[in-house]
Design a protein around this motif. Structure first.
Motif, PDB file in Angstrom:
ATOM      1  N   LYS A   3       0.939  -1.195  -0.230  1.00 35.26           N
ATOM      2  CA  LYS A   3      -0.183   0.013   0.024  1.00 35.26           C
ATOM      3  C   LYS A   3       1.004   1.294  -0.044  1.00 35.26           C
ATOM      4  CE  LYS A   3      -4.368  -1.584   1.646  1.00 35.26           C
ATOM      5  NZ  LYS A   3      -4.450  -2.666   2.581  1.00 35.26           N
ATOM      6  N   GLN A   4       1.882   1.260   0.982  1.00 37.71           N
ATOM      7  CA  GLN A   4       2.673   2.591   0.813  1.00 37.71           C
ATOM      8  C   GLN A   4       4.081   2.127   1.138  1.00 37.71           C
ATOM      9  OE1 GLN A   4       4.313   4.093   3.645  1.00 37.71           O
ATOM     10  NE2 GLN A   4       3.868   2.409   5.163  1.00 37.71           N
ATOM     11  N   LYS A   6       6.612   4.463   1.950  1.00 37.96           N
ATOM     12  CA  LYS A   6       7.487   5.291   2.626  1.00 37.96           C
ATOM     13  C   LYS A   6       8.488   4.855   3.564  1.00 37.96           C
ATOM     14  CE  LYS A   6       7.229   9.796   5.333  1.00 37.96           C
ATOM     15  NZ  LYS A   6       8.494   9.288   6.091  1.00 37.96           N
ATOM     16  N   ASP A  25       5.613   5.790  -8.057  1.00 38.66           N
ATOM     17  CA  ASP A  25       5.173   4.797  -7.139  1.00 38.66           C
ATOM     18  C   ASP A  25       4.808   3.376  -7.609  1.00 38.66           C
ATOM     19  OD1 ASP A  25       4.394   4.827  -4.405  1.00 38.66           O
ATOM     20  OD2 ASP A  25       2.447   4.735  -5.237  1.00 38.66           O
TER      21      ASP A  25
END
Ligand SMILES: C[S@@+](CC[C@H](N)C(=O)[O-])C[C@H]1O[C@@H](n2cnc3c(N)ncnc32)[C@H](O)[C@@H]1O
Length: 288
Positions: A3-4, A6, A25
């Motif tokens: 999902k992410q 970071k 991304d």
């Protein structure tokens, strides 16, 4: 499904000092998923733990984000339009010297392809002209390979027999670029995301008639795509051309560049780009 990204970007920045948040991304997520599978981790959390413990895995992840693939005459339509429309029209403007920058040149195939077109034009009906090609890449190993100019026969798939005979010497399965084709090409290391520089120092001043920035932009996130386009746009001469890969045309169309021939990936900047660049508003765009 990741999902992410970071947390991963933060770990890589802490452990390796490299910013991987510059990448687009979905490309980053796809590459991460492949590394998670290859490392036999069961989850993103496990992979974060592995990355903190193993600089080898960190390096493998960084390496999987680099793509150096290139081909001679990679996009057939682009090179046909260059040969039949762009170069003759530049010569009609009675240019004494044509200046080209291959800005992510990998192992030099793009620069050598342009040099072959130039040499063929020079030996044709056109008045004699000079040309200079600046081939740059962030990676010095790639630049060295370009300078050496040795390729396996499999790399010559898009090259006609006539061109192969004229521009390469063959020894076993290795084809080496002849010195006369190298004579007008300068190879140097140059990072397109370095905000302090906008064109290779070997070129002294930009003022390029053609800049190729192909098969690179789509790896980066929109902010960095714009940063690169902003940087190189400053170095295009009036009426000069910017060339991207097939899959990157939308990026330039969205930045209001005009494609000179449909699907060719060859663009001219609108005149107000120059004004935007001079007044810094493109720069604001690029950091939004
Ligand atoms: C996929 S290759 C494209 C080669 C060639 N332009 C083509 O279209 O076949 C991308 C190249 O961009 C280089 N590259 C990646 N980031 C860069 C940067 N920030 N500045 C300059 N070159 C970069 C890579 O080292 C790699 O050689």
């Amino acid at each position: 499904m990741i999902k992410q990204t970071k947390d991963i970007s933060d770990i890589i920045m802490q452990c390796q000092g490299i910013d991987i948040s510059i990448y687009e991304d979905s490309f980053l997520k796809k590459t991460l998923q492949k590394r998670i599978t290859a490392s036999t981790c069961n989850s993103l959390e496990d992979y974060c733990t592995l990355l903190k413990q193993s600089s080898i895995e960190g390096n493998l992840l960084i390496a999987s984000l680099q793509n150096n693939y290139s081909e001679f005459f990679r996009n057939v339509l682009t090179f046909a339009v260059l040969e039949r429309i762009v170069l003759p029209s530049l010569l009609l403007r009675k240019k004494k010297e044509i200046r080209v920058w291959s800005a992510a040149s990998a192992q030099g195939q793009e620069a050598y392809s342009i040099a072959m077109l130039m040499e063929e034009l020079r030996s044709g009906d056109h008045e004699k002209f000079k040309y200079r090609i600046f081939a740059t890449d962030k990676c010095d190993a790639q630049i060295n390979l370009g300078r050496i100019g040795k390729y396996p026969s499999s790399a010559l798939n898009n090259i006609s027999f006539k061109r192969a005979e004229k521009w390469f010497t063959k020894q076993n399965d290795v084809f080496t670029i002849k010195p006369e084709l190298k004579a007008n090409i300068d190879f140097s290391v140059f990072d397109l995301l370095n905000k302090k520089t906008s064109s290779p120092s070997a070129s002294i001043f930009g003022n390029f008639d053609i800049i190729l920035c192909a098969n690179l932009l789509f790896y980066f996130n929109p902010k960095n795509q714009k940063q690169i386009v902003h940087n190189i746009s400053k170095s295009i001469s009036d009426g000069g051309y910017l060339i991207t890969g097939e899959a990157e045309r939308e990026i330039l169309l969205n930045l209001d560049f005009k494609e000179i021939f449909p699907q060719s990936g060859i663009f001219q900047g609108r005149t107000d780009h120059r004004k935007k660049i001079e007044h810094g508003s493109f720069n604001q765009l690029s950091t939004n």
